[in-house]
Design an enzyme around this catalytic site. Structure first.
Site, mmCIF file in Angstrom:
data_model
loop_
_atom_site.group_PDB
_atom_site.id
_atom_site.type_symbol
_atom_site.label_atom_id
_atom_site.label_comp_id
_atom_site.label_asym_id
_atom_site.label_seq_id
_atom_site.Cartn_x
_atom_site.Cartn_y
_atom_site.Cartn_z
ATOM 1 N N GLY A 142 11.766 -2.113 3.751
ATOM 2 C CA GLY A 142 11.254 -3.400 4.097
ATOM 3 C C GLY A 142 11.304 -4.328 2.909
ATOM 4 O O GLY A 142 11.754 -5.439 2.680
ATOM 5 N N HIS A 181 28.263 -2.049 -12.712
ATOM 6 C CA HIS A 181 29.331 -2.657 -11.861
ATOM 7 C C HIS A 181 29.077 -3.749 -11.055
ATOM 8 O O HIS A 181 29.798 -4.913 -10.859
ATOM 9 C CB HIS A 181 29.980 -1.455 -10.876
ATOM 10 C CG HIS A 181 30.567 -0.557 -11.406
ATOM 11 N ND1 HIS A 181 31.498 0.437 -10.843
ATOM 12 C CD2 HIS A 181 30.698 -0.012 -12.769
ATOM 13 C CE1 HIS A 181 32.179 1.287 -11.273
ATOM 14 N NE2 HIS A 181 31.838 1.045 -12.720
ATOM 15 N N HIS A 186 1.057 -1.415 0.142
ATOM 16 C CA HIS A 186 -0.116 0.120 0.004
ATOM 17 C C HIS A 186 1.024 1.371 0.076
ATOM 18 O O HIS A 186 0.430 2.174 -0.486
ATOM 19 C CB HIS A 186 -0.949 0.055 1.235
ATOM 20 C CG HIS A 186 -0.141 -0.235 2.489
ATOM 21 N ND1 HIS A 186 0.197 -1.397 3.066
ATOM 22 C CD2 HIS A 186 -0.050 0.777 3.585
ATOM 23 C CE1 HIS A 186 0.526 -0.989 4.290
ATOM 24 N NE2 HIS A 186 0.710 0.116 4.647
ATOM 25 N N CYS A 242 7.775 -0.024 -1.580
ATOM 26 C CA CYS A 242 6.884 0.092 -0.461
ATOM 27 C C CYS A 242 6.878 1.566 0.175
ATOM 28 O O CYS A 242 7.309 2.494 -0.664
ATOM 29 C CB CYS A 242 7.274 -0.942 0.748
ATOM 30 S SG CYS A 242 8.990 -0.735 1.456
ATOM 31 N N GLY A 246 10.695 1.909 0.928
ATOM 32 C CA GLY A 246 11.570 0.880 0.170
ATOM 33 C C GLY A 246 12.626 -0.065 0.756
ATOM 34 O O GLY A 246 13.140 -1.074 0.482
HETATM 35 C C1 RB5 Z 1 3.851 0.356 5.306
HETATM 36 O O1 RB5 Z 1 2.793 1.211 5.914
HETATM 37 C C2 RB5 Z 1 5.219 0.499 5.424
HETATM 38 O O2 RB5 Z 1 5.465 0.388 6.806
HETATM 39 C C3 RB5 Z 1 5.946 -0.012 4.521
HETATM 40 O O3 RB5 Z 1 5.487 0.035 3.037
HETATM 41 C C4 RB5 Z 1 7.408 0.058 4.224
HETATM 42 O O4 RB5 Z 1 7.804 1.451 4.293
HETATM 43 C C5 RB5 Z 1 8.350 -0.854 5.090
HETATM 44 O O5 RB5 Z 1 9.377 -0.888 4.867
#
Ligand code: RB5
Length: 149
Positions: free
Chosen positions: A71, A99, A9, A66, A69
């Site tokens: 996670g 590289h 999301h 995400c 980015g």
């Molecule tokens: C979602 O709310 C958020 O925690 C996830 O998208 C991301 O940022 C995790 O790394």
């Protein structure tokens, strides 16, 4: 070139915008979800299938988003054969391929705006791995580590 894209999301809106741009220029775009905005969805549910497809060579390059980015990126890097990086600028988007044979990029939908994200994606997709001996030597060391895990 086969391209895969995925987002939770936090990156959903940016994924949809990037997909429109990608579909104008590339023939093979696979969307690994999310298929609709769901504030309760979880980034591993999208990052893992895309990363597995990249690791198995079913797609050549992956783009995962995400909120930050972060996670999505550490999730992708746990999959064998994936070399992913979290990007906020264009230099690393091409140099990482040239590289390091980077095959996935991660972008924060709450961090990077649409125009910059599209420039990052284009720099990533246009770049080619140089295959120079010094880079091969370094990548062999990374691959050795992967075997030991
Ligand atoms: C979602 O709310 C958020 O925690 C996830 O998208 C991301 O940022 C995790 O790394």
């Amino acid at each position: 070139m086969k391209i895969g894209i995925a987002a939770d999301h936090g990156g959903f809106e940016l994924k949809e915008k990037l997909k429109v741009q990608l579909e104008k220029q590339y023939l093979s775009i696979s969307d690994f979800g999310a298929d609709a905005y769901d504030a309760n969805d979880d980034y591993p549910d999208f990052a893992i299938p895309l990363a597995k497809a990249v690791g198995m060579g079913l797609v050549d390059r992956g783009i995962v988003l995400c909120g930050s980015g972060v996670g999505a990126c550490f999730t992708a890097n746990k999959v064998k054969g994936v070399r992913a990086a979290l990007l906020t600028e264009t230099y690393s988007a091409h140099q990482g391929v040239e590289h390091d044979d980077m095959n996935m990029i991660c972008i924060g939908g709450r961090v990077v705006g649409e125009e910059l994200a599209w420039e990052i994606v284009q720099a990533f997709l246009k770049a080619q791995y140089s295959g120079e001996a010094r880079h091969e030597r370094r990548l062999d060391k990374v691959k050795q580590l992967e075997k030991e895990q």
